[in-house]
Write a protein that holds these residues in place. Sequence first.
Motif, PDB file in Angstrom:
ATOM      1  N   PHE A   1       0.854  -1.398  -0.064  1.00 38.20           N
ATOM      2  CA  PHE A   1       0.110   0.057   0.035  1.00 38.20           C
ATOM      3  C   PHE A   1       1.084   1.078  -0.109  1.00 38.20           C
ATOM      4  O   PHE A   1       0.651   2.398  -0.622  1.00 38.20           O
ATOM      5  N   HIS A   2       2.049   0.882   0.613  1.00 41.09           N
ATOM      6  CA  HIS A   2       2.958   2.403   0.525  1.00 41.09           C
ATOM      7  C   HIS A   2       3.280   2.512  -0.899  1.00 41.09           C
ATOM      8  O   HIS A   2       3.376   3.684  -1.164  1.00 41.09           O
ATOM      9  N   THR A   3       3.694   1.416  -1.529  1.00 46.74           N
ATOM     10  CA  THR A   3       3.968   1.560  -3.197  1.00 46.74           C
ATOM     11  C   THR A   3       3.036   1.988  -3.872  1.00 46.74           C
ATOM     12  O   THR A   3       3.315   2.877  -4.671  1.00 46.74           O
ATOM     13  N   ARG A   4       1.607   1.750  -3.409  1.00 41.83           N
ATOM     14  CA  ARG A   4       0.463   2.578  -4.290  1.00 41.83           C
ATOM     15  C   ARG A   4       0.540   3.886  -3.989  1.00 41.83           C
ATOM     16  O   ARG A   4       0.239   4.545  -4.985  1.00 41.83           O
ATOM     17  N   SER A   5       0.467   4.442  -2.873  1.00 42.10           N
ATOM     18  CA  SER A   5       0.778   5.720  -2.529  1.00 42.10           C
ATOM     19  C   SER A   5       1.839   6.442  -3.209  1.00 42.10           C
ATOM     20  O   SER A   5       1.815   7.460  -3.661  1.00 42.10           O
ATOM     21  N   GLN A   6       3.170   5.835  -3.283  1.00 41.63           N
ATOM     22  CA  GLN A   6       4.234   6.348  -3.681  1.00 41.63           C
ATOM     23  C   GLN A   6       3.994   6.463  -5.419  1.00 41.63           C
ATOM     24  O   GLN A   6       4.167   7.618  -6.032  1.00 41.63           O
ATOM     25  N   LEU A   7       3.332   5.643  -6.113  1.00 37.97           N
ATOM     26  CA  LEU A   7       2.901   5.523  -7.509  1.00 37.97           C
ATOM     27  C   LEU A   7       1.903   6.614  -7.887  1.00 37.97           C
ATOM     28  O   LEU A   7       1.954   7.503  -8.524  1.00 37.97           O
ATOM     29  N   GLY A   8       0.950   6.865  -6.807  1.00 35.82           N
ATOM     30  CA  GLY A   8      -0.032   7.986  -6.817  1.00 35.82           C
ATOM     31  C   GLY A   8       0.884   9.471  -6.646  1.00 35.82           C
ATOM     32  O   GLY A   8       0.303  10.339  -7.365  1.00 35.82           O
ATOM     33  N   GLU A   9       1.691   9.302  -5.802  1.00 32.77           N
ATOM     34  CA  GLU A   9       2.646  10.640  -5.703  1.00 32.77           C
ATOM     35  C   GLU A   9       3.350  10.955  -6.944  1.00 32.77           C
ATOM     36  O   GLU A   9       3.486  12.167  -7.365  1.00 32.77           O
ATOM     37  N   ALA A  10       3.964   9.867  -7.603  1.00 30.25           N
ATOM     38  CA  ALA A  10       4.501  10.083  -9.068  1.00 30.25           C
ATOM     39  C   ALA A  10       3.563  10.752  -9.936  1.00 30.25           C
ATOM     40  O   ALA A  10       3.926  11.721 -10.726  1.00 30.25           O
ATOM     41  N   LEU A  11       2.477  10.187 -10.196  1.00 33.09           N
ATOM     42  CA  LEU A  11       1.542  10.680 -11.025  1.00 33.09           C
ATOM     43  C   LEU A  11       0.876  12.187 -10.702  1.00 33.09           C
ATOM     44  O   LEU A  11       0.814  12.834 -11.557  1.00 33.09           O
ATOM     45  N   PHE A  23      -4.819   5.694  -6.696  1.00 32.91           N
ATOM     46  CA  PHE A  23      -3.720   4.994  -6.066  1.00 32.91           C
ATOM     47  C   PHE A  23      -3.371   5.498  -4.716  1.00 32.91           C
ATOM     48  O   PHE A  23      -3.044   5.071  -3.842  1.00 32.91           O
ATOM     49  N   LEU A  24      -3.711   6.901  -4.375  1.00 31.76           N
ATOM     50  CA  LEU A  24      -3.426   7.839  -3.364  1.00 31.76           C
ATOM     51  C   LEU A  24      -4.300   7.086  -2.038  1.00 31.76           C
ATOM     52  O   LEU A  24      -4.159   7.064  -1.177  1.00 31.76           O
ATOM     53  N   THR A  25      -5.635   7.250  -2.746  1.00 30.57           N
ATOM     54  CA  THR A  25      -6.713   6.944  -1.842  1.00 30.57           C
ATOM     55  C   THR A  25      -6.741   5.388  -1.304  1.00 30.57           C
ATOM     56  O   THR A  25      -6.729   5.039  -0.200  1.00 30.57           O
ATOM     57  N   ASN A  26      -6.307   4.293  -2.440  1.00 33.20           N
ATOM     58  CA  ASN A  26      -6.496   3.072  -2.050  1.00 33.20           C
ATOM     59  C   ASN A  26      -4.921   2.772  -1.221  1.00 33.20           C
ATOM     60  O   ASN A  26      -5.237   1.913  -0.225  1.00 33.20           O
ATOM     61  N   GLY A  27      -3.892   3.459  -1.614  1.00 33.25           N
ATOM     62  CA  GLY A  27      -2.655   3.329  -0.734  1.00 33.25           C
ATOM     63  C   GLY A  27      -3.103   3.892   0.764  1.00 33.25           C
ATOM     64  O   GLY A  27      -2.307   3.109   1.632  1.00 33.25           O
ATOM     65  N   TYR A  28      -3.548   4.783   0.909  1.00 37.69           N
ATOM     66  CA  TYR A  28      -3.475   5.625   2.370  1.00 37.69           C
ATOM     67  C   TYR A  28      -4.534   4.717   3.080  1.00 37.69           C
ATOM     68  O   TYR A  28      -4.328   4.516   4.242  1.00 37.69           O
ATOM     69  N   ALA A  29      -5.734   4.033   2.551  1.00 38.02           N
ATOM     70  CA  ALA A  29      -7.006   3.081   3.162  1.00 38.02           C
ATOM     71  C   ALA A  29      -6.028   1.772   3.632  1.00 38.02           C
ATOM     72  O   ALA A  29      -6.215   1.450   4.827  1.00 38.02           O
ATOM     73  N   GLY A  30      -5.293   1.317   2.566  1.00 34.73           N
ATOM     74  CA  GLY A  30      -4.717   0.145   3.016  1.00 34.73           C
ATOM     75  C   GLY A  30      -3.768   0.282   4.001  1.00 34.73           C
ATOM     76  O   GLY A  30      -3.673  -0.466   5.118  1.00 34.73           O
ATOM     77  N   PRO A  39       5.633  -1.461  11.607  1.00 29.10           N
ATOM     78  CA  PRO A  39       6.567  -1.146  12.589  1.00 29.10           C
ATOM     79  C   PRO A  39       6.385   0.328  13.130  1.00 29.10           C
ATOM     80  O   PRO A  39       6.193   1.261  12.532  1.00 29.10           O
ATOM     81  N   ALA A  40       6.020   0.249  14.586  1.00 29.77           N
ATOM     82  CA  ALA A  40       5.831   1.674  15.380  1.00 29.77           C
ATOM     83  C   ALA A  40       6.693   2.881  14.750  1.00 29.77           C
ATOM     84  O   ALA A  40       6.198   3.990  14.599  1.00 29.77           O
ATOM     85  N   VAL A  41       8.007   2.693  14.644  1.00 23.87           N
ATOM     86  CA  VAL A  41       8.969   3.641  14.415  1.00 23.87           C
ATOM     87  C   VAL A  41       8.636   4.428  13.203  1.00 23.87           C
ATOM     88  O   VAL A  41       8.804   5.489  12.985  1.00 23.87           O
ATOM     89  N   GLY A  42       7.947   3.747  12.028  1.00 18.61           N
ATOM     90  CA  GLY A  42       7.979   4.193  10.721  1.00 18.61           C
ATOM     91  C   GLY A  42       6.381   4.557  10.567  1.00 18.61           C
ATOM     92  O   GLY A  42       6.226   5.116   9.402  1.00 18.61           O
ATOM     93  N   ARG A  43       5.565   4.080  11.455  1.00 14.60           N
ATOM     94  CA  ARG A  43       4.165   4.081  11.039  1.00 14.60           C
ATOM     95  C   ARG A  43       3.626   5.709  10.666  1.00 14.60           C
ATOM     96  O   ARG A  43       3.181   5.920   9.764  1.00 14.60           O
ATOM     97  N   ARG A  44       3.969   6.481  11.685  1.00 13.78           N
ATOM     98  CA  ARG A  44       3.438   8.027  11.458  1.00 13.78           C
ATOM     99  C   ARG A  44       3.994   8.300  10.426  1.00 13.78           C
ATOM    100  O   ARG A  44       3.038   9.129   9.500  1.00 13.78           O
ATOM    101  N   GLN A  45       5.146   8.182  10.028  1.00 15.06           N
ATOM    102  CA  GLN A  45       5.867   8.839   8.883  1.00 15.06           C
ATOM    103  C   GLN A  45       5.072   8.333   7.495  1.00 15.06           C
ATOM    104  O   GLN A  45       4.600   9.306   6.592  1.00 15.06           O
ATOM    105  N   LEU A  46       4.825   7.086   7.515  1.00 16.31           N
ATOM    106  CA  LEU A  46       3.989   6.524   6.096  1.00 16.31           C
ATOM    107  C   LEU A  46       2.537   6.931   5.892  1.00 16.31           C
ATOM    108  O   LEU A  46       2.217   7.517   4.829  1.00 16.31           O
ATOM    109  N   LEU A  47       1.970   7.240   7.224  1.00 18.00           N
ATOM    110  CA  LEU A  47       0.505   7.487   7.224  1.00 18.00           C
ATOM    111  C   LEU A  47       0.475   9.199   6.791  1.00 18.00           C
ATOM    112  O   LEU A  47      -0.356   9.820   6.249  1.00 18.00           O
TER     113      LEU A  47
END
Length: 85
Positions: A1-11, A23-30, A39-47
Motif C-alpha cells: 500500500f505504501h508503493t501504491r501511495s508512492q505511485l500516486g505521488e509520482a502521478l 492510487f493515493l486513496t487506496n494506498g492510504y486506506a490500506g 513497525p511503530a517507528v515508521g508508522r506515523r511517517q508513512l501515514l
Amino acid sequence: FHTRSQLGEALLGQKKYADAEPFLTNGYAGLKKRAETIPAVGRRQLLEEALEALGRLAEARERPDDARKWRAERADLPPAPMPPK
C-alpha cells in the motif's frame, strides 16, 4: 500500500490527477487499515506522507473541503513513539 501511495505521488507530480487519485486513496486506506502491523517507528511517517499527498491532490483539483479533511486527519494521527536508545 505504501508503493501504491508512492505511485500516486509520482502521478500527482506529473499532474495526472485522475490517474493519481485511486492510487493515493487506496494506498492510504490500506496503510490505515493495517497500521498496527506497520513497525511503530515508521508508522506515523508513512501515514503522514500518504495524507500529505492526498491533501496536495485535493488542492490541485480545487477541492478545499477534501484538503481540510486530509489535514485534519493528519493532525489527529497518534504521536510517533520514541525510537529505542
